[in-house]
Design an enzyme around this catalytic site. Structure first.
Site, PDB file in Angstrom:
ATOM      1  N   GLU A  81       0.855  -1.184   0.000  1.00  0.00           N
ATOM      2  CA  GLU A  81       0.000   0.000   0.000  1.00  0.00           C
ATOM      3  C   GLU A  81       0.893   1.236   0.000  1.00  0.00           C
ATOM      4  O   GLU A  81       1.688   1.438   0.929  1.00  0.00           O
ATOM      5  CB  GLU A  81      -0.929   0.021   1.209  1.00  0.00           C
ATOM      6  CG  GLU A  81      -1.881   1.211   1.190  1.00  0.00           C
ATOM      7  CD  GLU A  81      -2.882   1.213   2.340  1.00  0.00           C
ATOM      8  OE1 GLU A  81      -3.684   2.171   2.403  1.00  0.00           O
ATOM      9  OE2 GLU A  81      -2.867   0.281   3.157  1.00  0.00           O
ATOM     10  N   ASP A 156      -1.343  12.128  -4.341  1.00  0.00           N
ATOM     11  CA  ASP A 156      -1.333  13.545  -4.701  1.00  0.00           C
ATOM     12  C   ASP A 156      -1.602  13.679  -6.198  1.00  0.00           C
ATOM     13  O   ASP A 156      -0.872  13.103  -7.016  1.00  0.00           O
ATOM     14  CB  ASP A 156       0.031  14.143  -4.362  1.00  0.00           C
ATOM     15  CG  ASP A 156       0.026  15.667  -4.374  1.00  0.00           C
ATOM     16  OD1 ASP A 156      -0.693  16.248  -5.217  1.00  0.00           O
ATOM     17  OD2 ASP A 156       0.732  16.270  -3.549  1.00  0.00           O
TER      18      ASP A 156
END
Length: 253
Positions: A81, A156
């Site tokens: 992850e 992001d």
């Protein structure tokens, strides 16, 4: 004996037994990165968890050795992850699927401390936390076909056009990620920034290493195993649309 000449020029750890402020050193940093470390306050509970539990469940991504995932996760299949925020969703997924190891990577110290706290609080044994750059981890510290999956949730989006080169999902990243994924392994991305979702879909559809797991192509419904995070809830409350993308690693590439 005098100090090493550059000892005082190096970032000093906020938690001496915890994550390093510069885990890979300058020799691994000469490239465009997809993240910027965030500065925010570490609570007492998070700091205590870092001091107590980091040596047990955490490691720095230094790029200097290859991880033995079988040893690290007692033989469990492992999902990477990349970016876990404060760790609530990671802990929830680990609790729901104890037969899968979660190698969770981030650079946000409060989040690292919070995930350690949640891991201990819930009695989880299938979470390990990497501090640093996931690209260095993939390139230098994981053997080929080691991963059962990769999760990239709400990275992001770098919305300004001049910053698009900083987006994580790029052809070069997909080639690297594919080399560390077992055939059939699942790459799962999610974003609430629609232009980035379109970018992800276009880039993944063009990759020779992945095929869309969604019948008919396009975006996928949010799978049950991905919990809705607080961040996601805030976005939905503002009218954002969340898109999930599920792609399998093609076996013959």
């Amino acid at each position: 004996m005098s100090d090493h000449p550059d000892q005082h020029d190096r970032p000093q750890p906020r938690f001496p037994d915890g994550p390093s402020p510069a885990p890979a050193g300058p020799h691994h940093e000469r490239r465009v990165r997809s993240f910027v470390p965030r500065r925010s306050r570490v609570t007492l509970a998070q700091g205590a968890a870092l001091q107590r539990l980091w040596p047990k469940w955490g490691f720095d991504i230094d790029g200097e050795h290859v991880l033995d995932l079988d040893d690290l996760f007692d033989g469990l299949p492992v999902v990477l992850e990349i970016g876990f925020g404060m760790g609530e969703a990671t802990a929830e997924m680990a609790a729901a699927d104890p037969a899968t190891g979660i190698l969770a990577v981030d650079v946000h110290t409060p989040g690292q401390g919070n995930l350690l706290r949640l891991t201990e609080q819930r009695g989880l044994t299938n979470v390990r936390i990497g501090n640093g750059d996931a690209v260095i981890l993939l390139r230098e510290m994981l053997p080929p076909e080691a991963l059962a999956g990769i999760r990239v949730y709400f990275p992001d989006p770098w919305p300004k056009k001049r910053h698009h080169k900083r987006r994580l999902i790029q052809p070069e990243f997909l080639e690297l990620a594919a080399s560390r994924m077992a055939p059939g392994a699942l790459l799962h991305c999610a974003t609430d920034w629609e232009p980035y979702a379109e970018w992800m879909l276009e880039t993944l559809e063009a990759s020779p290493y992945f095929e869309n797991a969604q019948p008919g192509g396009g975006y996928a419904p949010r799978p049950d195993f991905r919990p809705r995070t607080r961040f996601e809830g805030q976005g939905l409350g503002k009218g954002h649309v969340v898109n999930d993308l599920l792609f399998h690693r093609i076996g013959d590439k």
